[in-house]
Scaffold this active site. Structure first.
Site, PDB file in Angstrom:
ATOM      1  CD  GLU A 158      -2.860  -1.179   2.321  1.00 52.33           C
ATOM      2  OE1 GLU A 158      -4.202  -1.240   2.031  1.00 52.33           O
ATOM      3  OE2 GLU A 158      -2.752  -0.868   3.386  1.00 52.33           O
ATOM      4  CG  ASP A 184      -7.449  -6.057   4.442  1.00 52.86           C
ATOM      5  OD1 ASP A 184      -7.200  -5.961   5.547  1.00 52.86           O
ATOM      6  OD2 ASP A 184      -7.104  -5.215   3.642  1.00 52.86           O
ATOM      7  CD  GLU A 222     -10.072  -2.006   7.728  1.00 56.08           C
ATOM      8  OE1 GLU A 222      -8.961  -2.301   8.328  1.00 56.08           O
ATOM      9  OE2 GLU A 222      -9.797  -1.750   6.454  1.00 56.08           O
TER      10      GLU A 222
HETATM   11  C1  BDP Z   1      -6.290  -2.671   5.454  1.00 57.16           C
HETATM   12  C2  BDP Z   1      -6.656  -1.336   5.964  1.00 57.16           C
HETATM   13  C3  BDP Z   1      -5.536  -0.252   6.074  1.00 57.16           C
HETATM   14  C4  BDP Z   1      -4.461  -0.971   6.578  1.00 57.16           C
HETATM   15  C5  BDP Z   1      -3.933  -2.285   5.974  1.00 57.16           C
HETATM   16  C6  BDP Z   1      -2.815  -2.998   6.764  1.00 57.16           C
HETATM   17  O1  BDP Z   1      -7.696  -1.320   5.140  1.00 57.16           O
HETATM   18  O2  BDP Z   1      -5.910   0.942   6.577  1.00 57.16           O
HETATM   19  O3  BDP Z   1      -3.411  -0.126   6.365  1.00 57.16           O
HETATM   20  O4  BDP Z   1      -5.022  -2.955   6.256  1.00 57.16           O
HETATM   21  O5  BDP Z   1      -3.097  -3.903   7.578  1.00 57.16           O
HETATM   22  O6  BDP Z   1      -7.168  -3.695   5.999  1.00 57.16           O
HETATM   23  O7  BDP Z   1      -1.765  -2.558   6.854  1.00 57.16           O
END
Ligand code: BDP
Length: 729
Positions: free
Chosen positions: A308, A381, A409
């Site tokens: 990311e 996730d 989340e």
């Molecule tokens: C995802 C989230 C994000 C996190 C990412 C993570 O949407 O905000 O930064 O995981 O685990 O689920 O790094």
């Protein structure tokens, strides 16, 4: 007014004030007076206390025991050993107490952090011993002892030995340095960096107590995502962390920080962060030396790299092993650990759920001994339901640590009542078949399957400045369950829920059993109204709260709900067998075989692994379409049942905690209908099939959804609010 009446009025007022004061701050450590019968049973066995140790940790144990007993039973006497009488609790290590040493208790089994609770006779007196090999062990034993009283267990013939099955039991804060929290739904960060190191909020001690009561021993203070957290590795900020470490230390909790891979450039002035560059390696060594000068018992680094948008070793053509080992080498002389996250997420043509395993498996055996590869429980996730990640069982020569998400989340934020204990239990008990039957995920994570010494379970925290810590009362149960499972992944989710309910509310069975039943069914209920049968990631937008199975960034190699449901006129689900992405090949052959055939795939993961026609016959004989619709609808009905159950429990709960839960259940009901209606409407527009009897046509799902749109996205990355910064214009 007559005196008696006056006093009655005063007492009533006090009771009312007490009832109002139940705002959830005290968590499961409320220590309210037990009912008379319990006091009569326990008090003769717990009327005096002798604490042998002198250290800050021994003082913490003493303070907790006095606080707990005073609240539950009435204040105990504090004694010197030579005066002990029946009903005394002896607290300390054998090294501190010759009386305890003489009992020769089986302490070898308690390890460094575990404890023994034992009823014994000393000089003809009946006593209870709380002991361990270290003060921290004794502290853990103290909390365990108090838990026995809080949950009304017998304490007259105690014979308990308990040691943590996992070495690192960590709470990961996704708290940004500006005090916003990524995916946090309980306010802002409890860490007030601005006031540190000059002032540490007293709340921090309560935070340490709560974590220690569960046996957690590590906390990561900073979010591994974002752009600004490298600053936490600079000297002034390390001093801030040191002030927090000082509060956590007596409670046996080490602090860790997220390490931004590009820190040598951002705060070190180097031109590169290449992990094989000698200057970069030296920078990390020097940084580690500096950190340990300031925080001598620093735990180590958590790292999110090449995911990311985060920088990482691949930016320099290096591997995850190169990056992790560089940091591990810097920390090793000090006993520090690197927790290297396996959550990788970048735009590639490969099926997203294959990526973590594909990127990490080739490096199995190449990570240093002080590296944990920390994987989310599932390959995608933190979805409401996923199969376990094939990293567990697939990397026998690496310490693979479990990462759970406590903050909800993808499960309705703080609003929806969803107990996660059952979900984590399902993951931990999943069979990997890595070494044949009996190779559960728990056995991988606790190190016993592959004989790994370094073991770890981490949870992304759900704590914030909300007075009740977690935003909702029932989300406290998830913090609690996480900690209990990190200590012992074999514990039973229902037993944990029972403990929590008794400690948090009341031990009255008329309350405990319906509430535990609500909790136990709650995750399945959410799965039903959000994404049954292994559907995943059906949220409309990046805030991940509401439904939107239709969103499609057509033409981009992107991941969105349509990518995950593949619904069309012919059917629904993702083919991950050999005819599709073949993600099943990442599992042990016995499982891959099971997942290859829809008939042998667990029904609750059917659409995760298979694309099936709407007319596919389920085990029940119903078509897939009908089954899908009835699960969505069943989920809504179950929320309505929870609402009724909770309403009936009003007499047992104080006003404040009753109301917040009641309000949230009403919101959850609306949201569940929205999920059902939006999903069914969209899928029906593709399948063209009629709704089964008894299910009504969804009412304008799109406008429904629009109504839910928030002016901002709680907990979303990139949110800018900064609570301590004054806006001037
Ligand atoms: C995802 C989230 C994000 C996190 C990412 C993570 O949407 O905000 O930064 O995981 O685990 O689920 O790094």
């Amino acid at each position: 007014m007559k005196r008696g009446l006056f006093f009655a009025g005063l007492c009533a007022a006090v009771v009312a004030v007490c009832a109002q004061a139940e705002d959830g701050y005290d968590l499961w450590l409320r220590y309210h007076p037990l009912e008379k019968a319990a006091v009569a049973r326990y008090r003769p066995l717990a009327s005096a206390v002798v604490v042998a140790g002198q250290s800050p940790t021994a003082a913490a144990a003493r303070e907790e025991l006095l606080r707990g007993l005073s609240g539950l039973l009435g204040r105990p006497e504090t004694l010197e050993t030579q005066f002990l009488h029946s009903g005394t609790i002896l607290v300390g290590t054998p090294a501190q107490s010759p009386v305890i040493a003489a009992l020769k208790l089986p302490l070898a089994k308690a390890g460094d952090e575990g404890f023994v609770l034992r009823s014994a006779t000393v000089k003809g007196k009946t006593v209870t011993v709380i002991t361990g090999n270290s003060d921290v062990g004794v502290l853990h034993g103290t909390f365990a002892y108090l838990r026995l009283l809080q949950t009304r267990q017998p304490i007259d013939h105690l014979d308990v030995i308990s040691a943590p099955k996992i070495k690192l039991r960590m709470l990961d804060h996704w708290d940004n340095v500006d005090r916003t929290i990524e995916r946090g739904y309980a306010g802002f960060s409890i860490i007030n960096w601005f006031e540190l190191p000059g002032h540490v909020s007293p709340q921090f001690k309560d935070y340490a107590r709560a974590n220690a009561s569960l046996g957690l021993n590590g906390t990561v203070l900073t979010n591994p995502s974002g752009t600004s957290f490298a600053v936490a590795l600079t000297e002034p900020w390390l001093k801030k962390s040191a002030a927090l470490a000082a509060v956590m230390r007596p409670y046996g909790i080490k602090i860790y920080l997220s390490a931004r891979f590009s820190a040598p450039m951002e705060i070190g002035g180097l031109k590169t962060a290449d992990p094989l560059d000698p200057a970069v390696r030296q920078w990390w060594k020097d940084k580690a030396d500096e950190i340990y000068r300031i925080i001598p018992d620093f735990g180590g680094f958590l790292v999110k790299a090449n995911s990311e948008g985060q920088p990482g070793p691949q930016d320099y053509g290096r591997s995850h092993a190169d990056g992790a080992n560089m940091m591990a080498d810097a920390l090793a002389p000090h006993g520090g650990i690197v927790l290297w996250r396996a959550f990788v997420y970048s735009l590639k043509p490969e099926d997203r759920v294959r990526q973590a395993y594909s990127e990490f498996k080739p490096y199995d055996g190449q990570f240093r001994d002080n590296v944990v590869v920390q994987s989310k429980n599932g390959p995608l996730d933190f979805q409401p339901r996923e199969p376990f990640s094939p990293i567990f069982g697939g990397m026998s020569k690496t310490s693979t640590g479990m990462e759970f998400q406590i903050t909800k989340e993808y499960l309705g934020f703080e609003i929806h009542l969803v107990y996660l204990g059952t979900m984590w239990q399902e993951v931990l008990r999943s069979e990997t078949y890595a070494k044949g039957p009996g190779s559960s995920v728990a056995r991988v994570v606790d190190g016993s399957l592959f004989d790994r010494k370094l073991t770890s379970i981490a949870g992304a925290s759900n704590i914030g400045t909300a007075r009740n810590w977690c935003g909702s009362i029932f989300d406290q149960a998830n913090w609690y369950a996480f900690g209990r499972l990190a200590w012992d992944p074999d514990l039973d989710a229902k037993a944990i829920a029972e403990e929590w309910v008794k400690m948090t509310f009341t031990s009255d069975p008329a309350f405990v059993s319906p509430v535990v039943a609500m909790m136990m069914g709650s995750r399945e209920t959410a799965v039903d109204y959000m994404m049954p049968f292994g559907l995943a990631h059906q949220m409309a937008t990046s805030h991940h709260y509401g439904p939107g199975p239709w969103v499609n960034n057509a033409g981009r190699a992107d991941w969105n709900p349509v990518y995950y449901n593949r619904a069309d006129a012919g059917g629904i689900g993702v083919d991950r067998t050999a005819s599709g992405s073949n993600a099943i090949e990442q599992y042990a052959p016995a499982l891959a075989k099971q997942f290859a055939d829809p008939a042998t795939t667990p029904e609750n993961l059917l659409l995760w692994f298979h694309h099936l026609p709407w007319s596919y016959r389920m085990a029940s004989g119903a078509t897939l379409w009908d089954a899908l619709v009835s699960h969505y609808d069943g989920g809504v009905k179950q929320v309505a049942v929870m609402q009724t159950q909770w309403a009936a429990l009003k007499p047992y709960v104080d006003e404040e905690r009753f109301t917040i839960t009641n309000d949230f259940l009403a919101m959850q009901k609306d949201n569940a209908m929205l999920w059902r209606d939006a999903s069914i409407a969209y899928f029906q527009s593709l399948s063209g099939l009629p709704l089964p009897n008894g299910v009504s046509a969804p009412a304008q799902p799109l406008s429904y959804y629009e109504a839910l749109r928030l002016p901002f996205a709680p907990g979303s990355p990139g949110r800018t609010a900064a609570p301590f910064r004054e806006e001037r214009d």
